[in-house]
Design an enzyme around this catalytic site. Sequence first.
Site, PDB file in Angstrom:
ATOM      1  N   ASP A  18     -10.622   3.498   5.219  1.00  0.00           N
ATOM      2  CA  ASP A  18     -10.872   2.075   5.009  1.00  0.00           C
ATOM      3  C   ASP A  18     -12.329   1.717   5.281  1.00  0.00           C
ATOM      4  O   ASP A  18     -12.741   0.573   5.085  1.00  0.00           O
ATOM      5  CB  ASP A  18      -9.942   1.258   5.918  1.00  0.00           C
ATOM      6  CG  ASP A  18      -9.718  -0.166   5.420  1.00  0.00           C
ATOM      7  OD1 ASP A  18      -9.926  -0.411   4.207  1.00  0.00           O
ATOM      8  OD2 ASP A  18      -9.335  -1.031   6.219  1.00  0.00           O
ATOM      9  N   LYS A  36       0.826  -1.201   0.000  1.00  0.00           N
ATOM     10  CA  LYS A  36       0.000   0.000   0.000  1.00  0.00           C
ATOM     11  C   LYS A  36       0.863   1.255   0.000  1.00  0.00           C
ATOM     12  O   LYS A  36       0.519   2.257  -0.645  1.00  0.00           O
ATOM     13  CB  LYS A  36      -0.947  -0.009   1.193  1.00  0.00           C
ATOM     14  CG  LYS A  36      -2.063  -1.050   1.077  1.00  0.00           C
ATOM     15  CD  LYS A  36      -2.873  -1.165   2.359  1.00  0.00           C
ATOM     16  CE  LYS A  36      -3.966  -2.207   2.211  1.00  0.00           C
ATOM     17  NZ  LYS A  36      -4.715  -2.464   3.459  1.00  0.00           N
ATOM     18  N   GLN A  50      -4.340  -2.054   9.946  1.00  0.00           N
ATOM     19  CA  GLN A  50      -4.223  -3.335   9.260  1.00  0.00           C
ATOM     20  C   GLN A  50      -4.852  -4.435  10.103  1.00  0.00           C
ATOM     21  O   GLN A  50      -4.575  -4.558  11.295  1.00  0.00           O
ATOM     22  CB  GLN A  50      -2.749  -3.660   8.991  1.00  0.00           C
ATOM     23  CG  GLN A  50      -2.523  -4.963   8.257  1.00  0.00           C
ATOM     24  CD  GLN A  50      -3.159  -4.976   6.874  1.00  0.00           C
ATOM     25  OE1 GLN A  50      -3.215  -3.956   6.187  1.00  0.00           O
ATOM     26  NE2 GLN A  50      -3.648  -6.128   6.454  1.00  0.00           N
TER      27      GLN A  50
END
Length: 311
Positions: free
Chosen positions: A136, A69, A113
């Site tokens: 996200d 990413k 994450q």
Amino acid sequence: MAAKNLSAENVSSQSEPARIIDGRDIADAALADLSVRTRHFREQTGHVPCLAAVIVGSDPASKAYVHMKAKRSAAVGMTSRTIELPVSATTGELVDVLKALSADPLIDGILLQHPVPDHIDERAAFDAISADKDVDGVTSASFAAMALTGEGFESCTPSGILRLLDATGVELAGKQAVVVGRSPILGLPMGMLLLRRGATVTYCHSRTVDLAAHVGTADVVIAAVGVPELIKGAWIKPGAVVIDAGYNAGNVGDVEYGAALTRAGAITPVPGGVGPMTVAVLLEQTLAVAVRATAVRAYSENHDKRGGPNR
């Protein structure tokens, strides 16, 4: 070229293998456009959008994903920051880090994450992220806004899946969609997004009786459960569109890919299907935060100037 319409009504039987939905090509086009928009934003404002990624522990797959990413961020003209916490970090320590990033004006988007270690309260950690920086789409506030008003940031993988369906010319209104999996960051928001598009949605999960029968009715199947080849090719309705959001050891998805190829109208591969579009959506939403924050600052500065010291 106009996308081929892949409504299940138009395909009653399969005489050739399914069309492969190439997520890499679709994501590359999105990232190329994003790179141009990011460059224009930087030239106009002098601000470089920044994505902060927080990782707890040293899981190799998670670290590799965060590194990828960061590379994609740099490729489109953004910067990134990675914060690594030890596997022993507590929920409170993680929450403090996420709140500090939320308050940092140099950070535009925040990614935690996942999965996190079992002793971490993942929901508490997600909800410590400011909804304004939740690129996200994992906070409770983002889910509520997405489901109820269509606003807020969408969960990246479900949003990316919709983009793949759109690029493939899939008509969703009035179709039967089966989502296998009910996780709060994939299955649940996926169903909400499909409902907003007018599909009739069935959620299937570990307590579902006769999964094969449910899958067999679907015009669109979204596999998002994390069990290798759980969805058998023989279950797929001829001509159905199959999106495999699973990723398991050995580059194996949640769908029995080879067998499904002979029945589906279109299908995503693993890897190279859902994953690339997930990252593209994440970075698009990071730019959106930066643009919005710049507009808010400009409005505030202009308002202060108009008010003057004696107002």
